[in-house]
Write an enzyme that holds these catalytic residues in place. Sequence first.
Site: not given
Ligand code: IVH
Length: 677
Positions: A120, A141, A178, A428
Site C-alpha cells: 500500500k 478522491r 496512487e 460523562c
Molecule cells: S484499492 C476500496 N489498492 O489506500 C478500494 N488502494 O485506504 C480502495 N491504496 O484511498 C482502493 N495502495 O489511496 C487500493 N493497491 C492499492 C492501494 C490502495 C494504496 C490507498 C488508496 C486508498 C486507500 C484506502
Amino acid sequence: MKKRDLVKKEYNKKIKQLNFYNKKYFDHNISEISDADFDNIKKEIIKLENDYKFLKSKKSPSNIVGFKPSKNFKKVTHRVPMLSLANAFIKDDLINFEKKILNFLSKNRDFELSYSAEPKIDGISASLIYKNGEFKTGLSRGDGKEGEDITANLATIKDIPKKIKSNDFPEDIDIRGEVFIQNSDFENLKDKFANPRNAASGSLRQKNPDDTKKIPLKFIAYTFGYEKGLKAKNQSDFLKNLDDWGFKTNPLNKIIEGVDNLLINYSKVEKDRIKIDFDIDGIVYKINNLELQKRLGNVANSPRWAIAHKFASNKAISKILNIEIQIGRTGALTPVAKIKPINIGGVIVSNATLHNEDEIDRKDIRIGDIATIERAGDVIPHILSVDKLKRNKESTKFIFPKKCPSCGSKTIKEFNNTTKKEDAVRRCSSEGYDCEKIAIEKLKHFVSKEAFNIEGFGKKIVENFWNLNLIKLPQDIFNLDFKKIENLEGWGKQSMENLKYSINQRKNISLERLIYSLGIRHIGLENAKILSKYFKSFSKFISFSNEANLDDILNIDGIGETQLNSVKNFFGNKVNLKILKELQKILVVKDSINKNKNGILNEKTFMVTGKLNGISRAEVKSLIEENSGSSVSTVTQKLNYLILGEKPTKKKVDKAKELKVTILNQSQFLKMLNITS
Ligand code: IVH
C-alpha cells in the site's frame, strides 16, 4: 539602516511568515490565516522581487512549488464512489476478515480464497477517466463521493498515459491509483515538507499546472471505478492489463492463498520496505476474483472484499510529560499522554492515546515514564509500553477522574448487555449538550466530512465560534452572524463569504446524512442509512419521537437492542427534540427514496427463517436491497414473503400462515431474481 537592508529585512520577514503558515498547513492541517491573506503575502513578496532585483531566496514562492493548495477546483461526482479500506493489524484481524467473507458467501472454512496482495503506497489517490482510449478527466478522491477536477495537474505526470490504443482497452473506464513522490526525489524537497505524502498532495493541488510539472510525481495504478467493456475476470488479470495498456503497476504485487501465506509475505515485505524507493504503510489484500468482489459489495465506506494490513514499525521513545483527559462526542473519557515532541516517520508526535482507564492500569503507565510510542499510518499514535527500569521517584500514578473534568457530572462505566461485562470506557453521565466538551465534539461531528461536510468549517473554527458564543447548538450554524465573523481576527470579507457559501450549500441534505450528523450513539453511517430507508422522510423521523411504538424499529434488519436504546435515549432528551424542530425549519431534507425503484422486488418485504444453502443471510439481504425490496426481522401483516430454509422456526412459519404471508423456498426466491441455483 540602509534602504537596501531595510527592504531585505522586510522581504525575509514576509518569506518567513509565509513559510510558517505553509508548514503549519501541511504538517498540522491548520489554516491560521485566510486564503486571501495568504495570497496577499505571496503577492507582496513577488512584487518586492520585481521591484528590487537583488532580492533572492531559495524559499521564495516564485522558486518553489508546494504552497498552500488552491480551493478553487471544480467539484465532480465520482461515477462510482472512491471508498476507503478497513484496517487490520494482527493475525486475528485477518482471520476475522476471511471468516466474514466466507460467511457472506456461505462457503466452508476450507474454501481457499485467493488474494491479490498489493503493497500500500502512502500517497494520494486519483481517478482517471478514459473515454475511447483518451484521458479526459482526472479527479482527486475528495470526500469519496465528490472529487476535485485536477485534470491539468495530473496530465503533467509522465506515468499517466494520455492515449491508449490497445484493442482490449475498455471504451469507458475510471482507472484509479496512487500519485506519490519517490524518496530519492523527496531529498530535494525536504526543507519544504514534512514527508513525501504532504509534498505529493501539495503539488497535485497547485493552481498552475506548470508548478506541478516541476515536481517528479509518479503514478501507480491498482483498481478501477466505473467501467464499460472491461474483460478481466480477476484482479491479477486486470493488473496485467494495466501493464499492457502502459500504466505502471507495483512490482511487488502478488497472488496469495490463505492467511498463513499472507503473513509470510507481510513479514518479508515489512523487512524489505527500507530497500524500496517509495513509502509503503502496509499491504492491501483484495479478493482476486472480480465476480466474488461484486457479490461481496460494500459496508458503509469500505468494501467487504479488501482490507489494509498496516505495518506497525514506526516506533520511537520519549518521555510522558503529563496525562490529560479528552472528552469525546459520546462522553467517553480518553486519557491522552502528552509526550516530549518526537519525530516518528516524518511526523512530529506530541500526543499519544492511552485508550482507557484499564489500559493505564494494565500497562502501569505513569507521568514521567519513558515510553515507546507507535504510529501506524494514519492511525492515532499510542503508547506501547513504558520502561520501568528507567522510572524515577518523581513518577506519579495517574488517578482517573470520577467527575467529568468539563462539566463536573459523575463519570460512569456502563454495563454492556452483550458482553455481560462492565465497559472499559468511562463516560460523562450528563446529557449531550449540557457538557461543554461533549457539545463541542458533537458540533465538530455535525460539520464533519461524512456528516454535513461544511467545507472550511474545521475543528478549530468550531472551538473558536463556541468560545465566542456564536454556536452552541447545530441550528446556530445556519443562523450565524456573518458581519461579526468578518470582523474577527484572521477573517475577512472573502473568507467570510466562502464560509457563508459552504453553509448555504449544505442546507440541502439527504436524510441519511442528517441522521448520521445527529451523532446518536451506535448510529454510524451504515445504521443511519438503514434508518433513513425505514423512515423515508425527516418529518416521519421526527414524529416517530412521539410514538409509543418506538420498539418497531427492532423490526428493521440490522437494528438491535443497543441501537434501539440509544435512539430512545436520543428522543427522550428535550434538547434533541428542539434541535430537530429547529433544523426542520431551516433545512431541505431529501426524502430517502430507494435508489433503484425499478427493481423487480420494489415495495416488497422479505424475511428469512432457517438455514439457506450456499448463500448467506447477509447476501440475501443485499440481493433484496439491490432489487429495491426490503428485508425485515419479524413476521407482521406488512411482510410479503417468508423465505424458508432448513430447520425454520416453527413459530414464525405458523404466524406467517395465519397472516396469509406468501411462503417461498430458496429456489423459488432465487427464481424471482432470475438466478438459477
Ligand atoms: S484499492 C476500496 N489498492 O489506500 C478500494 N488502494 O485506504 C480502495 N491504496 O484511498 C482502493 N495502495 O489511496 C487500493 N493497491 C492499492 C492501494 C490502495 C494504496 C490507498 C488508496 C486508498 C486507500 C484506502
